[in-house]
Write a protein that holds these residues in place. Structure first.
Motif, PDB file in Angstrom:
ATOM      1  N   GLY A 175       0.812  -1.215   0.000  1.00 30.57           N
ATOM      2  CA  GLY A 175       0.000   0.000   0.000  1.00 30.57           C
ATOM      3  C   GLY A 175       0.841   1.259   0.000  1.00 30.57           C
ATOM      4  O   GLY A 175       0.339   2.350  -0.277  1.00 30.57           O
ATOM      5  N   GLY A 176       2.136   1.102   0.306  1.00 26.68           N
ATOM      6  CA  GLY A 176       3.033   2.247   0.239  1.00 26.68           C
ATOM      7  C   GLY A 176       3.079   2.859  -1.142  1.00 26.68           C
ATOM      8  O   GLY A 176       3.395   4.045  -1.292  1.00 26.68           O
ATOM      9  N   LEU A 177       2.747   2.065  -2.170  1.00 34.80           N
ATOM     10  CA  LEU A 177       2.708   2.607  -3.529  1.00 34.80           C
ATOM     11  C   LEU A 177       1.667   3.718  -3.642  1.00 34.80           C
ATOM     12  O   LEU A 177       1.861   4.697  -4.369  1.00 34.80           O
ATOM     13  N   MET A 178       0.557   3.566  -2.927  1.00 39.11           N
ATOM     14  CA  MET A 178      -0.479   4.596  -2.911  1.00 39.11           C
ATOM     15  C   MET A 178       0.063   5.875  -2.288  1.00 39.11           C
ATOM     16  O   MET A 178      -0.110   6.980  -2.823  1.00 39.11           O
ATOM     17  N   ILE A 179       0.728   5.707  -1.140  1.00 41.09           N
ATOM     18  CA  ILE A 179       1.253   6.868  -0.416  1.00 41.09           C
ATOM     19  C   ILE A 179       2.329   7.570  -1.228  1.00 41.09           C
ATOM     20  O   ILE A 179       2.306   8.794  -1.389  1.00 41.09           O
ATOM     21  N   LEU A 180       3.280   6.790  -1.750  1.00 41.63           N
ATOM     22  CA  LEU A 180       4.403   7.386  -2.468  1.00 41.63           C
ATOM     23  C   LEU A 180       3.969   8.058  -3.756  1.00 41.63           C
ATOM     24  O   LEU A 180       4.504   9.111  -4.123  1.00 41.63           O
ATOM     25  N   SER A 181       2.999   7.482  -4.452  1.00 45.52           N
ATOM     26  CA  SER A 181       2.540   8.103  -5.694  1.00 45.52           C
ATOM     27  C   SER A 181       1.887   9.447  -5.414  1.00 45.52           C
ATOM     28  O   SER A 181       2.169  10.447  -6.088  1.00 45.52           O
ATOM     29  N   MET A 191       2.360  10.764  10.248  1.00 43.05           N
ATOM     30  CA  MET A 191       1.751  12.053   9.909  1.00 43.05           C
ATOM     31  C   MET A 191       2.006  13.082  11.007  1.00 43.05           C
ATOM     32  O   MET A 191       2.251  14.260  10.726  1.00 43.05           O
ATOM     33  N   ILE A 192       1.923  12.644  12.261  1.00 38.41           N
ATOM     34  CA  ILE A 192       2.178  13.550  13.379  1.00 38.41           C
ATOM     35  C   ILE A 192       3.618  14.055  13.327  1.00 38.41           C
ATOM     36  O   ILE A 192       3.889  15.252  13.487  1.00 38.41           O
ATOM     37  N   ALA A 193       4.559  13.143  13.091  1.00 36.37           N
ATOM     38  CA  ALA A 193       5.969  13.528  12.995  1.00 36.37           C
ATOM     39  C   ALA A 193       6.208  14.426  11.790  1.00 36.37           C
ATOM     40  O   ALA A 193       6.975  15.400  11.859  1.00 36.37           O
ATOM     41  N   ALA A 194       5.552  14.128  10.673  1.00 37.34           N
ATOM     42  CA  ALA A 194       5.702  14.949   9.466  1.00 37.34           C
ATOM     43  C   ALA A 194       5.182  16.359   9.704  1.00 37.34           C
ATOM     44  O   ALA A 194       5.807  17.347   9.288  1.00 37.34           O
ATOM     45  N   GLY A 195       4.039  16.465  10.372  1.00 40.78           N
ATOM     46  CA  GLY A 195       3.502  17.788  10.685  1.00 40.78           C
ATOM     47  C   GLY A 195       4.429  18.566  11.601  1.00 40.78           C
ATOM     48  O   GLY A 195       4.646  19.775  11.411  1.00 40.78           O
ATOM     49  N   THR A 196       4.994  17.878  12.583  1.00 43.75           N
ATOM     50  CA  THR A 196       5.932  18.517  13.513  1.00 43.75           C
ATOM     51  C   THR A 196       7.160  19.030  12.786  1.00 43.75           C
ATOM     52  O   THR A 196       7.581  20.179  12.978  1.00 43.75           O
ATOM     53  N   PHE A 197       7.728  18.193  11.943  1.00 42.74           N
ATOM     54  CA  PHE A 197       8.928  18.614  11.225  1.00 42.74           C
ATOM     55  C   PHE A 197       8.620  19.577  10.080  1.00 42.74           C
ATOM     56  O   PHE A 197       9.505  20.296   9.621  1.00 42.74           O
ATOM     57  N   GLY A 198       7.379  19.595   9.646  1.00 43.09           N
ATOM     58  CA  GLY A 198       6.979  20.631   8.692  1.00 43.09           C
ATOM     59  C   GLY A 198       7.053  21.997   9.342  1.00 43.09           C
ATOM     60  O   GLY A 198       7.530  22.971   8.732  1.00 43.09           O
ATOM     61  N   VAL A 200       3.061  14.480   2.719  1.00 42.20           N
ATOM     62  CA  VAL A 200       3.035  13.248   3.523  1.00 42.20           C
ATOM     63  C   VAL A 200       1.728  13.149   4.302  1.00 42.20           C
ATOM     64  O   VAL A 200       1.089  12.096   4.350  1.00 42.20           O
ATOM     65  N   ILE A 201       1.326  14.265   4.901  1.00 45.48           N
ATOM     66  CA  ILE A 201       0.089  14.269   5.694  1.00 45.48           C
ATOM     67  C   ILE A 201      -1.111  13.969   4.801  1.00 45.48           C
ATOM     68  O   ILE A 201      -1.979  13.159   5.155  1.00 45.48           O
ATOM     69  N   GLY A 202      -1.173  14.605   3.643  1.00 49.31           N
ATOM     70  CA  GLY A 202      -2.291  14.373   2.738  1.00 49.31           C
ATOM     71  C   GLY A 202      -2.342  12.941   2.243  1.00 49.31           C
ATOM     72  O   GLY A 202      -3.406  12.290   2.276  1.00 49.31           O
ATOM     73  N   ALA A 203      -1.195  12.418   1.809  1.00 48.42           N
ATOM     74  CA  ALA A 203      -1.147  11.039   1.321  1.00 48.42           C
ATOM     75  C   ALA A 203      -1.450  10.065   2.460  1.00 48.42           C
ATOM     76  O   ALA A 203      -2.108   9.039   2.249  1.00 48.42           O
ATOM     77  N   GLY A 204      -0.987  10.395   3.670  1.00 42.06           N
ATOM     78  CA  GLY A 204      -1.239   9.537   4.826  1.00 42.06           C
ATOM     79  C   GLY A 204      -2.710   9.480   5.183  1.00 42.06           C
ATOM     80  O   GLY A 204      -3.247   8.410   5.508  1.00 42.06           O
ATOM     81  N   LEU A 205      -3.370  10.620   5.121  1.00 44.87           N
ATOM     82  CA  LEU A 205      -4.808  10.651   5.409  1.00 44.87           C
ATOM     83  C   LEU A 205      -5.587   9.837   4.385  1.00 44.87           C
ATOM     84  O   LEU A 205      -6.526   9.103   4.730  1.00 44.87           O
ATOM     85  N   GLY A 206      -5.190   9.979   3.111  1.00 39.27           N
ATOM     86  CA  GLY A 206      -5.847   9.200   2.068  1.00 39.27           C
ATOM     87  C   GLY A 206      -5.650   7.714   2.280  1.00 39.27           C
ATOM     88  O   GLY A 206      -6.590   6.910   2.132  1.00 39.27           O
ATOM     89  N   PHE A 207      -4.440   7.323   2.664  1.00 41.49           N
ATOM     90  CA  PHE A 207      -4.152   5.908   2.902  1.00 41.49           C
ATOM     91  C   PHE A 207      -4.896   5.393   4.123  1.00 41.49           C
ATOM     92  O   PHE A 207      -5.388   4.253   4.123  1.00 41.49           O
ATOM     93  N   LEU A 208      -4.995   6.215   5.162  1.00 47.03           N
ATOM     94  CA  LEU A 208      -5.665   5.795   6.389  1.00 47.03           C
ATOM     95  C   LEU A 208      -7.126   5.444   6.140  1.00 47.03           C
ATOM     96  O   LEU A 208      -7.691   4.590   6.831  1.00 47.03           O
TER      97      LEU A 208
END
Length: 360
Positions: free
Chosen positions: A76-82, A206-213, A246-254
């Motif tokens: 499913g990482g293919l969904m996130i990475l794309s 996603m939480i870590a990505a938002g923090t580092f964003g 990352v957050i957007g793709a993560g939400l879609g994957f979730l």
């Protein structure tokens, strides 16, 4: 690519919006979300058709997984990475070398994870390819990324800063190649170990990505970085756009990974996302803060290390099962309880990590 529209801003004032990192971060989040949400069902259907039996389940894992998770497709990482890559290419400034470095590590680690998942699915085993070869490839990619940062970054690139200590910066020199590569590889494998329950890894990512964003935006702004007493890293603010993707793709994957999961992230996603977080942390000079913000990933990794060492030395196990999320399952916690409680821990650790920006 949309940043090039700013060239026309003299003739059409609203295009000035594309100059703002905050606007483009929001655009990247929305684009990645809708991309994954729209194409997700098609990708899942294609993977289910290709994989047949789905991801092999660990025979030594929780027995309930053999029933509830059997037949679920992986990769499913293919969904996130794309979604992440498309969104980043659309909204980020492609003249920024940090953007390309992060994408290089993300795609490189994703390719390693993909090959590992491919072997597991085709051979119907929970073992991928050689651990040593896999680690060597990860180190090579991470070291190359650090080398590019040294070549194109400023004198700050090789500095190591400590959280909560104002003005301290130790120049690692050439040792930065080894240190930076270690952080990136460790982050990739830590997230990989955490990905064991439906939705467990993606939300902390996603939480870590938002923090580092947020950290990237502050570190890339001369005024904010000077006020907070952190290293000013010219161009690092552009990584906020990547974090937004990352957050957007993560939400879609979730949406598809929420219990009961329709698809698993697999090493394709977990290894890539961990490498991405590690690379951003190295780029913005907050490597140690990553250990705080990503403390959940550190805990999962330590549980495996402690379990292996204890069993080899004494023949006894410290935890009922490792990584530690399986330990709590064996104690009787329901899977959703483990997942949500670990999300809470990740959120609290992110707040602690952010607080180090001001505690100086």
């Amino acid at each position: 690519m949309l940043t090039f529209l700013t060239l026309l801003s003299a003739h059409f004032q609203p295009l000035n919006l594309f100059r703002y990192i905050t606007f483009r971060t929001g655009g990247a989040t929305a684009t990645a979300l809708f991309f994954v949400f729209f194409f997700g069902p098609r990708i899942i259907a294609a993977l289910r058709l290709k994989q047949g039996k789905g991801q092999p389940i660990r025979l030594d894992g929780p027995q309930s997984h053999l029933i509830t998770k059997k037949g679920t497709p992986t990769m499913g990482g293919l969904m996130i990475l794309s979604g992440l890559v498309v969104s980043t290419l659309l909204w980020a400034n492609l003249r920024n070398h940090y953007v390309w470095v992060v994408l290089f590590v993300t795609i490189g680690f994703g390719a390693i994870g993909f090959y590992d998942d491919y072997l597991k699915v085709t051979k119907q085993t929970d073992k991928g390819f050689s651990g040593r070869l896999r680690l060597a490839l990860e180190v090579a990619i991470a070291a190359a990324a650090c080398g590019v940062m040294m070549a194109f970054g400023g004198p700050h690139t090789t500095f190591l800063s400590l959280p909560a200590i104002n003005g301290f910066a130790f120049d690692l020199g050439l040792f930065f190649l080894a240190f930076g590569a270690f952080v990136i590889v460790a982050a990739g494998n830590a997230v990989n170990l955490t990905d064991g329950l439906d939705g467990l890894a993606i939300v902390p990512v996603m939480i870590a990505a938002g923090t580092f964003g947020v950290i990237a935006y502050l570190a890339g702004n001369a005024i904010f970085s000077n006020y907070l007493g952190i290293n000013f890293v010219p161009g690092a603010g552009e990584l906020s756009v990547v974090a937004g993707a990352v957050i957007g793709a993560g939400l879609g994957f979730l949406w598809f990974n929420a219990p009961p999961a329709q698809i698993f992230m697999g090493d394709t996603g977990s290894l890539a996302l961990g490498g991405l977080l590690g690379t951003i942390a190295v780029a913005v000079k907050h490597e140690i803060v990553l250990a705080i913000v990503g403390g959940l990933f550190v805990l999962e990794t330590l549980s495996v290390i402690v379990q292996v060492i204890s069993f080899k030395l004494t023949g006894k196990r410290v935890f009922r099962m490792a990584p530690i999320h399986h330990h709590f399952e064996q104690l009787g916690w329901a899977e959703p309880q483990v997942v949500v409680r670990f999300w809470i821990i990740a959120f609290v650790l992110a707040l602690i990590g952010l607080s180090t920006l001001k505690l100086r």
